[in-house]
Design an enzyme around this catalytic site. Structure first.
Site, PDB file in Angstrom:
ATOM      1  N   LYS A  22       1.023  -1.185   0.075  1.00 17.51           N
ATOM      2  CA  LYS A  22      -0.048   0.104   0.037  1.00 17.51           C
ATOM      3  C   LYS A  22       0.823   1.224  -0.180  1.00 17.51           C
ATOM      4  O   LYS A  22       0.572   2.377  -0.577  1.00 17.51           O
ATOM      5  CB  LYS A  22      -0.909   0.017   1.140  1.00 17.51           C
ATOM      6  CG  LYS A  22      -1.469   1.315   1.470  1.00 17.51           C
ATOM      7  CD  LYS A  22      -2.567   1.329   2.575  1.00 17.51           C
ATOM      8  CE  LYS A  22      -1.854   1.560   4.010  1.00 17.51           C
ATOM      9  NZ  LYS A  22      -1.591   3.017   4.086  1.00 17.51           N
ATOM     10  N   ASN A  23       1.647   1.341   0.891  1.00 14.43           N
ATOM     11  CA  ASN A  23       2.515   2.589   0.934  1.00 14.43           C
ATOM     12  C   ASN A  23       3.551   2.855   0.025  1.00 14.43           C
ATOM     13  O   ASN A  23       4.208   3.760  -0.038  1.00 14.43           O
ATOM     14  CB  ASN A  23       3.351   2.608   2.430  1.00 14.43           C
ATOM     15  CG  ASN A  23       2.494   2.832   3.506  1.00 14.43           C
ATOM     16  OD1 ASN A  23       1.222   2.976   3.430  1.00 14.43           O
ATOM     17  ND2 ASN A  23       2.782   2.800   4.722  1.00 14.43           N
ATOM     18  N   CYS A 117      -5.622  13.044  12.466  1.00 16.05           N
ATOM     19  CA  CYS A 117      -6.215  11.704  12.303  1.00 16.05           C
ATOM     20  C   CYS A 117      -6.152  11.086  13.768  1.00 16.05           C
ATOM     21  O   CYS A 117      -5.420  11.434  14.688  1.00 16.05           O
ATOM     22  CB  CYS A 117      -5.512  10.958  11.357  1.00 16.05           C
ATOM     23  SG  CYS A 117      -3.879  10.553  11.914  1.00 16.05           S
ATOM     24  N   ARG A 122       0.026  14.609  13.022  1.00 11.90           N
ATOM     25  CA  ARG A 122       0.598  14.576  11.657  1.00 11.90           C
ATOM     26  C   ARG A 122       0.401  15.798  10.865  1.00 11.90           C
ATOM     27  O   ARG A 122      -0.241  15.832   9.786  1.00 11.90           O
ATOM     28  CB  ARG A 122      -0.286  13.131  10.972  1.00 11.90           C
ATOM     29  CG  ARG A 122      -0.124  12.058  11.749  1.00 11.90           C
ATOM     30  CD  ARG A 122      -0.648  10.910  11.192  1.00 11.90           C
ATOM     31  NE  ARG A 122       0.152  10.054  10.136  1.00 11.90           N
ATOM     32  CZ  ARG A 122      -0.475   9.141   9.595  1.00 11.90           C
ATOM     33  NH1 ARG A 122      -1.749   8.451   9.893  1.00 11.90           N
ATOM     34  NH2 ARG A 122       0.555   8.597   8.531  1.00 11.90           N
ATOM     35  N   ASP A 305       4.355   0.850  12.044  1.00  9.22           N
ATOM     36  CA  ASP A 305       3.016   0.176  11.448  1.00  9.22           C
ATOM     37  C   ASP A 305       2.963  -1.458  11.881  1.00  9.22           C
ATOM     38  O   ASP A 305       1.886  -2.262  11.585  1.00  9.22           O
ATOM     39  CB  ASP A 305       3.291   0.190  10.035  1.00  9.22           C
ATOM     40  CG  ASP A 305       2.754   1.564   9.578  1.00  9.22           C
ATOM     41  OD1 ASP A 305       2.278   2.327  10.330  1.00  9.22           O
ATOM     42  OD2 ASP A 305       2.750   1.780   8.339  1.00  9.22           O
ATOM     43  N   ARG A 397      -8.972  -0.633   4.449  1.00  4.41           N
ATOM     44  CA  ARG A 397      -7.878   0.349   3.784  1.00  4.41           C
ATOM     45  C   ARG A 397      -6.807  -0.153   3.505  1.00  4.41           C
ATOM     46  O   ARG A 397      -6.171   0.346   2.370  1.00  4.41           O
ATOM     47  CB  ARG A 397      -8.012   1.568   4.783  1.00  4.41           C
ATOM     48  CG  ARG A 397      -9.295   2.566   5.103  1.00  4.41           C
ATOM     49  CD  ARG A 397      -8.703   3.576   5.909  1.00  4.41           C
ATOM     50  NE  ARG A 397      -7.621   4.276   5.305  1.00  4.41           N
ATOM     51  CZ  ARG A 397      -7.081   5.245   5.993  1.00  4.41           C
ATOM     52  NH1 ARG A 397      -7.404   5.596   7.104  1.00  4.41           N
ATOM     53  NH2 ARG A 397      -5.770   5.869   5.330  1.00  4.41           N
TER      54      ARG A 397
HETATM   55  C1  UD1 Z   1       3.896   6.862   6.472  1.00  2.13           C
HETATM   56  C2  UD1 Z   1       3.191   5.736   6.453  1.00  2.13           C
HETATM   57  C3  UD1 Z   1       2.466   5.289   7.624  1.00  2.13           C
HETATM   58  C4  UD1 Z   1       3.686   5.002   8.612  1.00  2.13           C
HETATM   59  C5  UD1 Z   1       4.386   6.258   8.568  1.00  2.13           C
HETATM   60  C6  UD1 Z   1       5.605   6.106   9.512  1.00  2.13           C
HETATM   61  C7  UD1 Z   1       2.547   6.001   4.004  1.00  2.13           C
HETATM   62  C8  UD1 Z   1       1.197   6.402   3.043  1.00  2.13           C
HETATM   63  N1  UD1 Z   1       2.347   6.172   5.280  1.00  2.13           N
HETATM   64  O1  UD1 Z   1       3.043   8.065   7.047  1.00  2.13           O
HETATM   65  O2  UD1 Z   1       1.933   4.094   7.365  1.00  2.13           O
HETATM   66  O3  UD1 Z   1       2.927   4.733   9.638  1.00  2.13           O
HETATM   67  O4  UD1 Z   1       4.929   6.830   7.421  1.00  2.13           O
HETATM   68  O5  UD1 Z   1       6.558   5.015   9.119  1.00  2.13           O
HETATM   69  O6  UD1 Z   1       3.448   5.955   3.384  1.00  2.13           O
HETATM   70  N2  UD1 Z   1       5.765  14.883  10.784  1.00  2.13           N
HETATM   71  C9  UD1 Z   1       5.752  16.212  10.833  1.00  2.13           C
HETATM   72  N3  UD1 Z   1       5.494  17.177   9.784  1.00  2.13           N
HETATM   73  C10 UD1 Z   1       5.613  16.862   8.631  1.00  2.13           C
HETATM   74  C11 UD1 Z   1       5.576  15.253   8.497  1.00  2.13           C
HETATM   75  C12 UD1 Z   1       5.674  14.436   9.461  1.00  2.13           C
HETATM   76  O7  UD1 Z   1       5.695  16.661  11.974  1.00  2.13           O
HETATM   77  O8  UD1 Z   1       5.630  17.348   7.793  1.00  2.13           O
HETATM   78  C13 UD1 Z   1       5.787  13.766  11.803  1.00  2.13           C
HETATM   79  C14 UD1 Z   1       4.209  13.271  11.817  1.00  2.13           C
HETATM   80  O9  UD1 Z   1       3.552  13.773  12.692  1.00  2.13           O
HETATM   81  C15 UD1 Z   1       4.831  11.935  12.592  1.00  2.13           C
HETATM   82  C16 UD1 Z   1       6.378  11.892  12.129  1.00  2.13           C
HETATM   83  O10 UD1 Z   1       6.654  13.055  11.657  1.00  2.13           O
HETATM   84  O11 UD1 Z   1       5.024  11.939  14.013  1.00  2.13           O
HETATM   85  C17 UD1 Z   1       6.496  10.626  10.854  1.00  2.13           C
HETATM   86  O12 UD1 Z   1       5.402  10.931  10.284  1.00  2.13           O
HETATM   87  P1  UD1 Z   1       5.630  10.400   8.466  1.00  2.13           P
HETATM   88  O13 UD1 Z   1       6.716   9.776   8.364  1.00  2.13           O
HETATM   89  O14 UD1 Z   1       5.279  11.732   7.568  1.00  2.13           O
HETATM   90  O15 UD1 Z   1       4.213   9.471   8.486  1.00  2.13           O
HETATM   91  P2  UD1 Z   1       3.458   9.417   6.982  1.00  2.13           P
HETATM   92  O16 UD1 Z   1       4.460   9.674   5.795  1.00  2.13           O
HETATM   93  O17 UD1 Z   1       2.316  10.285   6.891  1.00  2.13           O
END
Ligand code: UD1
Length: 417
Positions: A22-23, A117, A122, A305, A397
Site C-alpha cells: 500500500k505505502n 487523524c 501528523r 506500523d 483500507r
Molecule cells: C507513512 C506511512 C505510515 C507510517 C508512517 C511512519 C504512507 C502512506 N504512510 O506515513 O503507514 O506509519 O509513514 O512510518 O507511507 N511529521 C511532521 N511534519 C511533517 C511530516 C511528518 O511533524 O511535515 C511527523 C508526523 O506527525 C509523525 C512523524 O513525523 O509524528 C512521522 O510521520 P511520517 O513519516 O510523515 O508519516 P507518513 O508519511 O504520514
C-alpha cells in the site's frame, strides 16, 4: 457496517501470498502525474486506500485502464484540475502525495490540509517547507495549501525530522526541477526506494534512495514506464505475527525479508522459529512466546506500523514486555480493546507495559485504526471463544481480503453486516 467474527484457537498452516505494498502504491500512483506518457503498474493491491487515490487522480483528469485486477495503465497526458479536495483528503492523508508532482508538472497545485487523524496530529509542515525551499510560493487559505512555481529550483533541504511521505513528495517534485536537489535526513524506508526505482524507470536521475541523503538531478521531462509494486512488508509482518501468536507452520510467499529484518529479529527474540528464503519466509510457532521489548523508530528500526500486531503477540508472552512508540503521539488505542480480551497492559507515557497472560478470552471490540484492526484480528485468533471486531472498514483500507487469506490458512473468520 461490516464486522468480523473470529472463532479463536485454530493453528495456522499452509502458504499465503503477499500483495503489493500500500505505502509504495500510493506515492507511485501519484508519480504518474509527472509525465504525459502512460505509466503501467503491476502488483497493485486492491485496497480501499488505493481506490481512493485512483478516484482522486481520476478527478484531476488522469485516465486509467485496468488490463488485469492488479494492473493499471495511468495516462496523465491531460491534467484538468490540479486539485485535491477536502472530501477525499480527509478520508486519506496520503492524498498530500499529489502536491509535489502536481506542482512540478502543472506549475500550480491546490491540496486540502489533511487535519488531524486518530493516531496523532501528523502535520505536513515539512512538505510545505521543502517546496518553499525549492522556490514555490505557498499560502494556506480556507484550509487549502495553494502552491505555485513556474519551475521549481534545485536546492539542499534538511528535514527537521524523518518523514516518509515528506521525502517522497519532495523527491517527486525535484525530478522536474531546474538543477540538483539534495534531501538530507531523508526517510530510508523501502517504499521510498521503490518509488525511486519507478521514477528512474521514467527517466529521473536519482541517487542515494535508501540512505539519508537523496540527490536528484532535475530533468526537462519524464517519460512512460512499467513498474511492479514491491511486496507489502507490513502485510508480511502481520502474517508473521498472526502465525507466531496462533501457532502453526506457514510459508509467506512473494515477499522480501530484507525489508523486515527488525521485525524478524524481534520475533526470534520472542522464541519464534523463522527461516528466510529468497522470496519467502517460513514461520513456525507453538506454545506461548517469550517477552520482548520493542521501540518503534524510522527504518531500519522496528516499524510503527507493526507495533500493534506485536503487542497482540506478547500479550500472551511468558513475562513482561515494554513497547515504546516514538513516531506517533496517540498510537496505543488498541490497548483498551486488548484489555477487553483479558490482556494485562498499562500505558505509561508513550510506552505500554505488557504483562503476558496465559489466555485471552473473546469479546466484542472496536477497531480504531488500520494497524489496530490487524492487532485485534491476531488477538481474536488466539482468544478462547468468539471475538467480534466492529468498524473493520479501517482494515479494508490497508489489507487485501485479510480474513480470506487467514481462512485459507485454517482460521475461522466470518464477515457479517
Ligand atoms: C507513512 C506511512 C505510515 C507510517 C508512517 C511512519 C504512507 C502512506 N504512510 O506515513 O503507514 O506509519 O509513514 O512510518 O507511507 N511529521 C511532521 N511534519 C511533517 C511530516 C511528518 O511533524 O511535515 C511527523 C508526523 O506527525 C509523525 C512523524 O513525523 O509524528 C512521522 O510521520 P511520517 O513519516 O510523515 O508519516 P507518513 O508519511 O504520514
Amino acid at each position: 457496517m461490516d464486522k468480523l467474527v473470529i472463532e479463536g484457537g485454530c493453528a495456522l498452516a499452509g502458504e499465503v501470498r503477499v500483495s503489493g505494498a500500500k505505502n509504495a502504491a500510493l506515492p507511485i500512483l501519484c508519480a504518474a502525474l509527472l509525465t504525459p506518457e502512460p505509466l503501467v503498474l503491476s502488483n497493485l493491491p486492491r485496497l480501499n486506500d488505493v481506490r481512493t487515490m485512483q478516484s482522486l487522480l481520476g478527478q484531476m483528469g488522469m485516465r486509467q485502464d485496468g488490463s488485469a485486477p492488479d494492473a493499471v495503465s495511468l495516462d496523465a497526458s491531460r491534467i484538468d484540475w490540479p486539485l485535491a479536495p477536502y472530501e477525499l483528503v480527509k478520508t486519506m492523508r496520503a492524498s498530500i502525495l499529489a502536491l509535489g508532482p502536481l506542482l512540478a508538472r502543472c506549475g500550480e497545485a491546490r491540496v486540502s490540509l489533511p487535519g488531524g487523524c486518530a493516531i496523532g496530529l501528523r502535520p505536513v509542515d515539512q512538505h510545505v517547507k521543502g517546496l518553499q525551499a525549492m522556490g514555490a510560493e505557498v499560502d494556506l487559505t480556507h484550509g487549502y495549501i495553494n502552491a505555485r512555481a513556474a519551475r521549481l529550483k534545485g536546492t539542499r533541504f534538511v528535514f527537521d525530522l524523518v518523514t516518509v511521505t515528506g521525502t517522497e513528495n519532495l523527491m517527486m517534485a525535484a525530478t522536474l526541477a531546474d538543477g540538483v536537489t539534495s534531501l538530507e535526513n531523508a526517510a530510508r524506508e523501502p517504499e521510498v526506494v521503490d518509488l525511486a526505482h519507478c521514477l528512474v524507470a521514467m527517466g529521473a536521475r536519482i541517487t542515494g534512495a535508501g540512505s539519508d541523503r537523496i540527490v536528484i538531478e532535475g530533468v526537462e521531462r519524464l517519460h512512460g514506464a512499467s513498474h511492479a509494486i514491491m511486496p507489502d512488508r507490513i502485510e508480511t509482518g502481520t502474517f508473521l505475527a498472526a502465525t507466531a501468536a496462533a501457532g502453526g507452520d506457514v510459508v509467506i510467499a512473494g515477499t522480501d525479508w530484507h525489508s523486515l529484518a527488525a521485525v524478524i529479529d524481534k520475533l526470534r527474540e520472542a522464541g519464534i522459529d523463522i527461516a528466510t528464503m529468497d522470496t519467502a519466509i517460513r514461520v513456525r510457532s507453538s506454545g506461548r512466546p517469550r517477552a520482548a521489548n520493542v521501540r518503534t523508530a524510522p527504518f531500519p528500526a522496528f516499524p510503527t506500523d507493526m507495533q500493534a500486531q506485536f503487542m497482540a503477540l506478547v500479550s500472551r508472552a511468558a513475562g513482561t514486555s515494554v513497547i515504546t512508540e516514538t513516531i506517533f503521539e496517540n498510537r496505543m488505542m488498541h490497548v483498551q480493546e486488548l484489555r477487553r480480551l483479558g490482556a494485562d497492559i498499562e500505558v505509561e507515557g508513550n510506552s505500554a507495559v505488557v504483562r503476558g497472560v496465559e489466555r485471552l478470552t473473546g469479546a466484542n471490540v472496536m477497531a480504531t485504526d488500520l494497524r489496530a484492526s490487524a492487532c485485534l484480528v491476531i488477538a481474536g485468533l488466539v482468544a478462547d471463544g468468539p471475538t467480534t471486531i466492529d468498524r473493520i472498514y479501517h482494515l479494508d483500507r490497508g489489507y487485501e481480503r485479510l480474513e480470506d487469506k487467514l481462512c485459507a490458512l485454517g482460521a475461522r473468520i466470518r464477515r457479517v453486516q
